[in-house]
Write a protein that holds these residues in place. Structure first.
Motif, short mmCIF file in Angstrom:
data_model
loop_
_atom_site.label_atom_id
_atom_site.label_comp_id
_atom_site.label_asym_id
_atom_site.label_seq_id
_atom_site.Cartn_x
_atom_site.Cartn_y
_atom_site.Cartn_z
N ASP A 214 0.92 -1.28 -0.13
CA ASP A 214 0.22 -0.08 -0.01
C ASP A 214 0.80 1.05 0.06
O ASP A 214 0.08 2.34 -1.12
N ASP A 215 1.82 1.42 0.66
CA ASP A 215 3.37 2.59 0.52
C ASP A 215 3.34 2.81 -0.68
O ASP A 215 3.07 3.86 -0.80
N VAL A 216 3.55 1.84 -1.31
CA VAL A 216 4.46 1.58 -2.28
C VAL A 216 3.88 2.52 -3.64
O VAL A 216 4.10 2.97 -3.82
N ILE A 217 2.15 1.73 -3.34
CA ILE A 217 0.99 2.38 -4.33
C ILE A 217 1.18 4.25 -4.11
O ILE A 217 0.98 4.65 -4.89
N ARG A 218 0.55 4.52 -3.14
CA ARG A 218 0.63 5.57 -2.53
C ARG A 218 1.62 6.44 -2.80
O ARG A 218 1.96 7.51 -3.59
N LYS A 219 3.06 6.19 -2.52
CA LYS A 219 4.58 6.78 -2.83
C LYS A 219 4.17 6.76 -4.54
O LYS A 219 4.61 8.22 -4.72
N LYS A 220 3.82 6.12 -5.49
CA LYS A 220 4.00 6.16 -6.36
C LYS A 220 3.05 7.30 -7.35
O LYS A 220 3.61 7.76 -7.53
N VAL A 221 1.67 7.35 -7.17
CA VAL A 221 0.75 7.73 -7.37
C VAL A 221 1.51 9.41 -7.45
O VAL A 221 1.26 9.89 -8.26
N MET A 222 1.82 9.52 -5.67
CA MET A 222 2.06 10.84 -4.90
C MET A 222 2.68 11.51 -6.39
O MET A 222 2.92 12.90 -6.47
N LYS A 223 3.87 10.64 -6.54
CA LYS A 223 5.27 11.30 -7.70
C LYS A 223 5.07 11.22 -8.88
O LYS A 223 5.07 12.26 -9.50
N ALA A 224 3.30 11.46 -9.44
CA ALA A 224 3.05 11.64 -10.42
C ALA A 224 3.22 12.75 -11.04
O ALA A 224 2.88 13.91 -10.37
N LYS A 225 3.78 13.27 -12.25
CA LYS A 225 3.68 14.22 -12.80
C LYS A 225 2.47 15.13 -13.14
O LYS A 225 1.20 14.98 -13.90
#
Ligand code: TYM
Length: 334
Positions: A214-225
């Protein structure tokens, strides 16, 4: 397999963790199709050898792809879920089709050119004839529909060419296979950084895997340009913003999507909020699948059974096709 329903075939290479692109381009269709068609779905382990000659991870990867398919809703009792290398007839048909495939057209294939660029040290003949093997997979079961993502469109076109050449030269054995997606257009799930598509082995930080915590998903999504937002109402969206909306359309409710569309068009959008919402919706989508995968992976005996049962079903259809193939080709000398 009943023999009366229309036939469906597709495959996934065991070259890494499956991601949202595999799910929305392919597996989502498999799960719906299993109710109405005779389905053959396989793990394309032979194809993976064209780019991944080291087989140390292969068994684990094959198990993972099987488990991920089952966790997404594929029922091994309803379909033939098998491993490509367990059905030897595939390799025989591949050999025959190779005589109908021309070097020039194979060299022009987009996926071949991409692979040559990525790994110029290993331009092997298997890589060149990759689409021929894929055509063999499909027509071995005389399949009509092939659920795939947009990136496979050219391979399907090539498969139709080989079918037409074979039928024309030897006799009509095969139907023309068509790329399939419920809802007309083939799908391309974009990567989170807006630079391409989600992928098993490239662009890993911008790809959401079914195995991501879950935390990896959140991190990746929040980094979206994103950017500062539109300055004028109803401005067309830049590609990277459209991508975020596209991803939202896969997992969020209509209400949520409508709200952010409206915010965008009235220049009130807050991308931070949008990404937080998207992240939560992704977590809700991915985490149940991830948990199921882990449970299935722990049961190696079950996975072996699935593979054996799947290969048995696939061999019945493969053997019937190859009898016909050898006969029309004039290879029956007894
Ligand atoms: P592979 O393993 O790369 O991908 C498996 C399936 O996932 C789809 N896909 C995507 N769809 C939408 N957006 C994306 N970002 C995305 N990434 C992957 C692919 O289109 C595919 O449907 N050559 C095939 C494997 C194969 C096969 C076959 C397919 C071997 N034999 C016979 C169909 C029929 C491949 O490399 O898929």
């Amino acid at each position: 397999m009943s023999g009366k329903k229309e036939i469906v075939m597709s495959g996934i290479r065991p070259t890494g963790f499956l991601h949202l692109g595999n799910y929305f381009g392919a597996i989502r269709n498999y799960v719906r199709m299993q109710e109405d068609f005779d389905c053959y779905f396989m793990v394309a382990d032979l194809h993976s050898l064209t780019t991944h000659p080291d087989t140390k991870q292969l068994k684990a990867n094959v198990h993972r792809v099987l488990a991920e398919n089952i966790a997404c809703g594929l029922d091994p009792d309803k379909v033939a879920l098998y491993c490509q290398s367990h059905v030897y007839e595939t390799s025989e048909l591949y050999l025959y089709l190779n005589m109908l495939a021309y070097k020039g057209e194979l060299e022009k294939t987009t996926t071949f050119k991409d692979k040559v660029r990525q790994n110029p040290e290993n331009v092997n003949a298997g890589l060149l004839t990759y689409p021929v093997l894929q055509a063999a997979d499909i027509i071995l079961h005389r399949a009509k529909y092939v659920p795939v993502g947009k990136d496979q469109e050219q391979h399907l076109e090539m498969a139709r060419n080989y079918v037409n050449r074979f039928n024309h030269r030897y006799g009509k054995v095969f139907p023309e296979p068509l790329a399939f997606n419920y809802g007309s257009n083939l799908v391309k799930v974009p990567s989170l950084d807006g630079t391409g598509k989600m992928s098993k082995s490239e662009n890993q930080n911008a790809t959401l895997y079914l195995a991501d915590e879950d935390d990896v998903i959140r991190k990746k999504v929040m980094k979206a340009k994103t950017d500062a937002g539109p300055a004028e109402p109803n401005t067309p969206k830049p590609d990277y913003i459209e991508n975020i909306f596209d991803l939202m359309r896969l997992v969020s409710s209509e209400e949520v999507i409508g709200k952010f569309e409206q915010d965008y068009n009235s220049c009130a959008i807050r991308y931070g909020d949008m990404k937080k919402q998207l992240a939560e919706d992704m977590v809700n989508f991915i985490s149940p699948i991830r948990n199921k995968v882990n449970a299935i992976l722990n049961d190696e005996k079950y996975l072996r059974l699935v593979m054996e049962q799947g290969a048995e079903k696939a061999r019945i259809s493969a053997k019937a096709t190859m009898l016909l193939v050898r006969e029309v080709m004039g290879l029956n000398y007894f």
